[in-house]
Design a protein around this motif. Structure first.
Motif, PDB file in Angstrom:
ATOM      1  N   PHE A  37       0.837  -1.200   0.000  1.00 30.77           N
ATOM      2  CA  PHE A  37       0.000   0.000   0.000  1.00 30.77           C
ATOM      3  C   PHE A  37       0.877   1.257   0.000  1.00 30.77           C
ATOM      4  CE2 PHE A  37      -2.337   3.264   2.425  1.00 30.77           C
ATOM      5  CZ  PHE A  37      -3.425   3.437   1.581  1.00 30.77           C
ATOM      6  N   ILE A  38       1.874   1.302   0.877  1.00 38.05           N
ATOM      7  CA  ILE A  38       2.758   2.471   0.970  1.00 38.05           C
ATOM      8  C   ILE A  38       3.559   2.641  -0.332  1.00 38.05           C
ATOM      9  CG2 ILE A  38       4.827   3.362   2.122  1.00 38.05           C
ATOM     10  CD1 ILE A  38       3.595   2.222   4.748  1.00 38.05           C
ATOM     11  N   ILE A  39       4.062   1.541  -0.874  1.00 39.10           N
ATOM     12  CA  ILE A  39       4.814   1.606  -2.126  1.00 39.10           C
ATOM     13  C   ILE A  39       3.948   2.196  -3.240  1.00 39.10           C
ATOM     14  CG2 ILE A  39       5.796   0.177  -3.978  1.00 39.10           C
ATOM     15  CD1 ILE A  39       6.935  -1.618  -1.663  1.00 39.10           C
ATOM     16  N   ASN A  40       2.710   1.745  -3.338  1.00 40.05           N
ATOM     17  CA  ASN A  40       1.830   2.251  -4.385  1.00 40.05           C
ATOM     18  C   ASN A  40       1.503   3.724  -4.193  1.00 40.05           C
ATOM     19  OD1 ASN A  40       1.713  -0.074  -5.916  1.00 40.05           O
ATOM     20  ND2 ASN A  40      -0.036  -0.880  -4.817  1.00 40.05           N
ATOM     21  N   ILE A  41       1.281   4.164  -2.964  1.00 40.16           N
ATOM     22  CA  ILE A  41       0.975   5.577  -2.706  1.00 40.16           C
ATOM     23  C   ILE A  41       2.201   6.441  -2.979  1.00 40.16           C
ATOM     24  CG2 ILE A  41       0.246   7.256  -0.966  1.00 40.16           C
ATOM     25  CD1 ILE A  41      -1.968   5.282  -2.101  1.00 40.16           C
ATOM     26  N   VAL A  42       3.379   5.997  -2.530  1.00 41.88           N
ATOM     27  CA  VAL A  42       4.612   6.737  -2.815  1.00 41.88           C
ATOM     28  C   VAL A  42       4.838   6.807  -4.330  1.00 41.88           C
ATOM     29  CG1 VAL A  42       7.139   6.692  -2.599  1.00 41.88           C
ATOM     30  CG2 VAL A  42       5.700   6.326  -0.590  1.00 41.88           C
ATOM     31  N   GLY A  43       4.581   5.709  -5.020  1.00 46.71           N
ATOM     32  CA  GLY A  43       4.704   5.704  -6.479  1.00 46.71           C
ATOM     33  C   GLY A  43       3.755   6.700  -7.130  1.00 46.71           C
ATOM     34  N   CYS A  44       2.539   6.815  -6.601  1.00 46.87           N
ATOM     35  CA  CYS A  44       1.585   7.803  -7.115  1.00 46.87           C
ATOM     36  C   CYS A  44       2.087   9.225  -6.874  1.00 46.87           C
ATOM     37  CB  CYS A  44       0.214   7.611  -6.468  1.00 46.87           C
ATOM     38  SG  CYS A  44      -0.652   6.142  -7.026  1.00 46.87           S
ATOM     39  N   GLY A  96     -13.709  -8.001   3.881  1.00 48.03           N
ATOM     40  CA  GLY A  96     -13.771  -6.597   4.305  1.00 48.03           C
ATOM     41  C   GLY A  96     -12.424  -5.905   4.197  1.00 48.03           C
ATOM     42  N   VAL A  97     -11.369  -6.585   4.635  1.00 44.41           N
ATOM     43  CA  VAL A  97     -10.024  -6.009   4.549  1.00 44.41           C
ATOM     44  C   VAL A  97      -9.628  -5.849   3.080  1.00 44.41           C
ATOM     45  CG1 VAL A  97      -7.578  -6.381   5.074  1.00 44.41           C
ATOM     46  CG2 VAL A  97      -9.309  -6.934   6.780  1.00 44.41           C
ATOM     47  N   ALA A  98      -9.961  -6.838   2.248  1.00 43.58           N
ATOM     48  CA  ALA A  98      -9.657  -6.753   0.816  1.00 43.58           C
ATOM     49  C   ALA A  98     -10.369  -5.555   0.192  1.00 43.58           C
ATOM     50  CB  ALA A  98     -10.067  -8.045   0.108  1.00 43.58           C
ATOM     51  N   ALA A  99     -11.636  -5.389   0.512  1.00 46.85           N
ATOM     52  CA  ALA A  99     -12.402  -4.265  -0.039  1.00 46.85           C
ATOM     53  C   ALA A  99     -11.808  -2.932   0.417  1.00 46.85           C
ATOM     54  CB  ALA A  99     -13.870  -4.370   0.372  1.00 46.85           C
ATOM     55  N   LEU A 100     -11.454  -2.838   1.700  1.00 48.62           N
ATOM     56  CA  LEU A 100     -10.852  -1.614   2.222  1.00 48.62           C
ATOM     57  C   LEU A 100      -9.520  -1.328   1.535  1.00 48.62           C
ATOM     58  CD1 LEU A 100     -10.911   0.685   4.346  1.00 48.62           C
ATOM     59  CD2 LEU A 100      -9.683  -0.882   5.878  1.00 48.62           C
ATOM     60  N   TYR A 101      -8.706  -2.337   1.402  1.00 53.27           N
ATOM     61  CA  TYR A 101      -7.393  -2.207   0.753  1.00 53.27           C
ATOM     62  C   TYR A 101      -7.543  -1.728  -0.689  1.00 53.27           C
ATOM     63  CZ  TYR A 101      -2.826  -3.809  -1.044  1.00 53.27           C
ATOM     64  OH  TYR A 101      -1.593  -3.897  -1.640  1.00 53.27           O
ATOM     65  N   MET A 102      -8.442  -2.350  -1.431  1.00 56.04           N
ATOM     66  CA  MET A 102      -8.633  -1.977  -2.833  1.00 56.04           C
ATOM     67  C   MET A 102      -9.192  -0.565  -2.946  1.00 56.04           C
ATOM     68  SD  MET A 102      -9.964  -5.523  -4.615  1.00 56.04           S
ATOM     69  CE  MET A 102     -11.164  -5.951  -3.360  1.00 56.04           C
ATOM     70  N   LEU A 103     -10.169  -0.267  -2.136  1.00 56.17           N
ATOM     71  CA  LEU A 103     -10.801   1.049  -2.178  1.00 56.17           C
ATOM     72  C   LEU A 103      -9.812   2.153  -1.798  1.00 56.17           C
ATOM     73  CD1 LEU A 103     -13.602   2.378  -2.647  1.00 56.17           C
ATOM     74  CD2 LEU A 103     -13.950   2.209  -0.192  1.00 56.17           C
ATOM     75  N   LEU A 104      -9.104   1.974  -0.691  1.00 57.32           N
ATOM     76  CA  LEU A 104      -8.146   2.984  -0.245  1.00 57.32           C
ATOM     77  C   LEU A 104      -7.005   3.164  -1.246  1.00 57.32           C
ATOM     78  CD1 LEU A 104      -7.793   2.270   3.577  1.00 57.32           C
ATOM     79  CD2 LEU A 104      -8.924   4.218   2.489  1.00 57.32           C
ATOM     80  N   SER A 105      -6.508   2.073  -1.792  1.00 55.29           N
ATOM     81  CA  SER A 105      -5.398   2.158  -2.737  1.00 55.29           C
ATOM     82  C   SER A 105      -5.775   2.966  -3.967  1.00 55.29           C
ATOM     83  CB  SER A 105      -4.945   0.754  -3.161  1.00 55.29           C
ATOM     84  OG  SER A 105      -4.401   0.062  -2.070  1.00 55.29           O
ATOM     85  N   VAL A 106      -6.949   2.700  -4.508  1.00 55.65           N
ATOM     86  CA  VAL A 106      -7.377   3.406  -5.720  1.00 55.65           C
ATOM     87  C   VAL A 106      -7.717   4.852  -5.411  1.00 55.65           C
ATOM     88  CG1 VAL A 106      -9.143   3.510  -7.518  1.00 55.65           C
ATOM     89  CG2 VAL A 106      -8.124   1.309  -6.888  1.00 55.65           C
ATOM     90  N   ILE A 107      -8.543   5.070  -4.395  1.00 57.04           N
ATOM     91  CA  ILE A 107      -8.991   6.439  -4.096  1.00 57.04           C
ATOM     92  C   ILE A 107      -7.827   7.323  -3.652  1.00 57.04           C
ATOM     93  CG2 ILE A 107     -10.373   7.830  -2.497  1.00 57.04           C
ATOM     94  CD1 ILE A 107     -12.512   5.612  -2.679  1.00 57.04           C
ATOM     95  N   ILE A 108      -7.020   6.841  -2.707  1.00 57.50           N
ATOM     96  CA  ILE A 108      -5.909   7.662  -2.209  1.00 57.50           C
ATOM     97  C   ILE A 108      -4.877   7.861  -3.312  1.00 57.50           C
ATOM     98  CG2 ILE A 108      -3.990   7.761  -0.572  1.00 57.50           C
ATOM     99  CD1 ILE A 108      -5.885   6.489   1.486  1.00 57.50           C
ATOM    100  N   GLY A 109      -4.606   6.841  -4.113  1.00 54.37           N
ATOM    101  CA  GLY A 109      -3.655   6.980  -5.208  1.00 54.37           C
ATOM    102  C   GLY A 109      -4.075   8.070  -6.189  1.00 54.37           C
TER     103      GLY A 109
END
Length: 122
Positions: A37-44, A96-109
């Motif tokens: 998650f952090i790697i993807n956000i930093v990459g964004c 639930g964790v998968a949905a949160l992870y996917m949602l946060l990764s896309v939206i925050i990115g």
């Protein structure tokens, strides 16, 4: 051919950086894949900064853009790992964790890239 070398060299650097971050010991108390998650956000953030900078500086060599955006950012970010971890969470019953992870990764990115563009366009 030089375009391929620019992307390949950047990809090498990005992939090595991602690997090194993956080695950082993080005590994960949940199944949420925090490192990816952090790697993807930093990459964004990085690709947002690069896009804004090059949008303002048209005199930059196109191979440098390829090296940074496609090479380094492409090698550093981890969408395939994101997809695999998401499916593993679902298969493991952590829907639930998968949905949160996917949602946060896309939206925050996406928000990080938009925010970067807004902040740097002033």
């Amino acid at each position: 051919m030089l375009d391929l070398l620019a992307v390949g060299c950047g990809g090498f650097i990005g992939a090595v950086l991602r690997y090194l971050i993956g080695l950082v010991p993080v005590k994960e108390s949940t199944v949420f894949p925090i490192k990816t998650f952090i790697i993807n956000i930093v990459g964004c953030i990085l690709i947002g900064l690069i896009a804004v900078y090059f949008g303002k500086h048209s005199d930059v060599h196109p191979k440098l853009i390829l090296f940074l955006k496609v090479g380094i950012c492409g090698g550093f970010t981890t969408f395939s790992t994101f997809a695999l971890e998401s499916s593993d969470l679902i298969k493991g019953g952590h829907i639930g964790v998968a949905a949160l992870y996917m949602l946060l990764s896309v939206i925050i990115g996406v928000l990080v890239i938009l925010g970067t563009e807004v902040l740097l366009s002033k």
